[in-house]
Write a protein that holds these residues in place. Structure first.
Motif, PDB file in Angstrom:
ATOM      1  N   ALA A   1       0.679  -0.955   0.288  1.00  0.00           N
ATOM      2  CA  ALA A   1       0.493   0.018  -0.237  1.00  0.00           C
ATOM      3  C   ALA A   1       1.019   1.705   0.122  1.00  0.00           C
ATOM      4  O   ALA A   1       2.164   1.381   0.418  1.00  0.00           O
ATOM      5  N   ILE A   2      -0.111   2.060  -0.327  1.00  0.00           N
ATOM      6  CA  ILE A   2       1.765   3.737  -0.937  1.00  0.00           C
ATOM      7  C   ILE A   2       0.103   4.485  -0.587  1.00  0.00           C
ATOM      8  O   ILE A   2      -0.808   5.514  -1.365  1.00  0.00           O
ATOM      9  N   SER A   3       0.296   5.158   0.668  1.00  0.00           N
ATOM     10  CA  SER A   3      -0.443   6.145   1.309  1.00  0.00           C
ATOM     11  C   SER A   3      -0.560   7.502   2.056  1.00  0.00           C
ATOM     12  O   SER A   3      -1.348   7.541   2.684  1.00  0.00           O
ATOM     13  N   ALA A   4       0.661   7.851   2.109  1.00  0.00           N
ATOM     14  CA  ALA A   4       1.532   8.549   2.895  1.00  0.00           C
ATOM     15  C   ALA A   4       1.316   8.505   4.292  1.00  0.00           C
ATOM     16  O   ALA A   4       0.878   8.716   4.925  1.00  0.00           O
ATOM     17  N   ILE A   5       1.234   6.801   4.218  1.00  0.00           N
ATOM     18  CA  ILE A   5       1.171   6.452   5.503  1.00  0.00           C
ATOM     19  C   ILE A   5       2.062   6.745   6.476  1.00  0.00           C
ATOM     20  O   ILE A   5       2.906   6.460   5.942  1.00  0.00           O
ATOM     21  N   THR A   6       2.284   6.750   7.426  1.00  0.00           N
ATOM     22  CA  THR A   6       3.259   7.067   8.567  1.00  0.00           C
ATOM     23  C   THR A   6       3.907   5.620   9.263  1.00  0.00           C
ATOM     24  O   THR A   6       3.249   5.183   9.737  1.00  0.00           O
ATOM     25  N   ASP A   7       5.101   5.847   8.994  1.00  0.00           N
ATOM     26  CA  ASP A   7       6.052   4.663   9.410  1.00  0.00           C
ATOM     27  C   ASP A   7       5.992   4.712  10.958  1.00  0.00           C
ATOM     28  O   ASP A   7       6.898   5.920  11.673  1.00  0.00           O
ATOM     29  N   ASN A   8       5.333   4.310  11.713  1.00  0.00           N
ATOM     30  CA  ASN A   8       5.701   4.241  13.442  1.00  0.00           C
ATOM     31  C   ASN A   8       5.765   2.609  13.356  1.00  0.00           C
ATOM     32  O   ASN A   8       5.110   1.934  12.633  1.00  0.00           O
TER      33      ASN A   8
ATOM     34  N   VAL B   1       3.033  -4.814  12.378  1.00  0.00           N
ATOM     35  CA  VAL B   1       2.478  -5.667  11.421  1.00  0.00           C
ATOM     36  C   VAL B   1       2.710  -5.393  10.091  1.00  0.00           C
ATOM     37  O   VAL B   1       2.104  -6.022   9.234  1.00  0.00           O
ATOM     38  N   VAL B   2       3.310  -4.693   9.882  1.00  0.00           N
ATOM     39  CA  VAL B   2       3.355  -4.246   8.177  1.00  0.00           C
ATOM     40  C   VAL B   2       5.400  -3.559   7.861  1.00  0.00           C
ATOM     41  O   VAL B   2       5.503  -3.378   9.343  1.00  0.00           O
ATOM     42  N   ASP B   3       5.790  -4.375   7.266  1.00  0.00           N
ATOM     43  CA  ASP B   3       7.232  -3.625   6.855  1.00  0.00           C
ATOM     44  C   ASP B   3       6.772  -2.071   5.885  1.00  0.00           C
ATOM     45  O   ASP B   3       6.135  -2.287   4.878  1.00  0.00           O
ATOM     46  N   PHE B   4       7.637  -1.445   6.140  1.00  0.00           N
ATOM     47  CA  PHE B   4       8.284  -0.114   5.762  1.00  0.00           C
ATOM     48  C   PHE B   4       8.858  -0.071   4.419  1.00  0.00           C
ATOM     49  O   PHE B   4      10.471  -0.290   5.401  1.00  0.00           O
TER      50      PHE B   4
ATOM     51  N   LYS C   1      14.638   0.936   5.537  1.00  0.00           N
ATOM     52  CA  LYS C   1      13.516   0.347   5.831  1.00  0.00           C
ATOM     53  C   LYS C   1      13.440   0.358   7.136  1.00  0.00           C
ATOM     54  O   LYS C   1      13.707   0.741   8.132  1.00  0.00           O
ATOM     55  N   ASN C   2      11.639   0.547   7.907  1.00  0.00           N
ATOM     56  CA  ASN C   2      10.980   0.573   9.049  1.00  0.00           C
ATOM     57  C   ASN C   2      12.123   1.457  10.080  1.00  0.00           C
ATOM     58  O   ASN C   2      12.593   0.766  11.004  1.00  0.00           O
ATOM     59  N   SER C   3      11.822   2.966   9.405  1.00  0.00           N
ATOM     60  CA  SER C   3      12.745   3.898  10.239  1.00  0.00           C
ATOM     61  C   SER C   3      11.866   5.180  11.136  1.00  0.00           C
ATOM     62  O   SER C   3      11.921   5.649  10.986  1.00  0.00           O
TER      63      SER C   3
END
Length: 237
Positions: free
Chosen positions: A51-58, A64-67, A232-234
């Motif tokens: 998914a790509i939708s300006a999702i904040t990586d927190n 539950v997901v990788d960024f 990744k995952n920052s």
């Protein structure tokens, strides 16, 4: 975003970037619209691979997901053209109805700011949630809210393009030029697809290296939020 009202043809920074990553991978990405609060559950359920939708990586979402992180930005305040309520900062939202998209960092930002409103002796922000930001914008157009809080890049682009710039403007707080609580935004990938995560990261880095990423961001006037390295995952929270 959609190309026009009622159209199903997509456009926007996230869409263009997704297409560019797909091209680098030599595959065709099939894009589908999804309410924001349903994105991560849909990834977990296997409905989508990414998914790509300006999702904040927190850190909570990283459980539950990788960024793969592709921008760093915060929240901005969109107001009606002319800024009739003279909104300049988050403090100015205290005591007013304000729109946000459901389950976003912007909703959390306003909820957390309620304590500051009380300290200032002002009324609480009347946070009104909507399933889509287009709905929040309609509320702002109709005067039901004094502002719409969304990601700053999206706020800036909406102010620039809606009704050719005649509908909205950005309340630009000089103390938060990158937006409030600036943090990385990432392409979310299902945890059970680590090879896809690695492939997306390499494709993004390739777009950075050949200058394609900069061109996409320049197109939307948000060059300042582009990352210089695909990580990744920052999460920073």
């Amino acid at each position: 975003m959609y190309v026009s009202e009622g159209s199903q043809e997509m456009t926007g920074l996230d869409y263009d970037l997704g297409q560019a990553i797909g091209a680098k991978l030599g595959v065709r990405f099939e894009f589908q619209a999804q309410k924001f609060d349903g994105i991560v559950p849909a990834l977990q359920a296997g409905k989508y691979d990414a998914a790509i939708s300006a999702i904040t990586d927190n850190k909570e979402r990283e459980q539950v997901v990788d960024f793969v992180d592709y921008s760093v930005s915060g929240s901005g305040i969109l107001v009606a053209k002319g800024n009739p309520q003279k909104i300049a900062t988050l403090d100015d939202l205290c005591g007013h109805p304000v729109a946000v998209q459901t389950a976003t960092n912007q909703q959390k930002l306003l909820e957390k700011h309620q304590d500051k409103c009380r300290e200032l002796g002002k009324g609480a922000v009347d946070v009104q949630t909507f399933p889509k930001d287009s709905d929040a914008q309609l509320a702002l157009r109709s005067g039901k809210v004094v502002a719409d809080v969304l990601t700053k890049p999206a706020a800036g682009w909406t102010a620039k393009t809606a009704d050719s710039g005649a509908a909205f403007e950005l309340a630009d707080d000089p103390a938060a030029l990158g937006g409030y609580n600036a943090s990385p935004n990432g392409i979310a990938v299902a945890k059970n697809l680590p090879q896809l995560t690695d492939a997306v990261q390499k494709a993004l880095q390739s777009l950075i290296d050949d200058g394609s990423l900069a061109k996409i961001y320049d197109k939307y006037g948000v060059a300042s939020i582009a990352v210089q390295q695909a990580t990744k995952n920052s999460a920073v929270d």
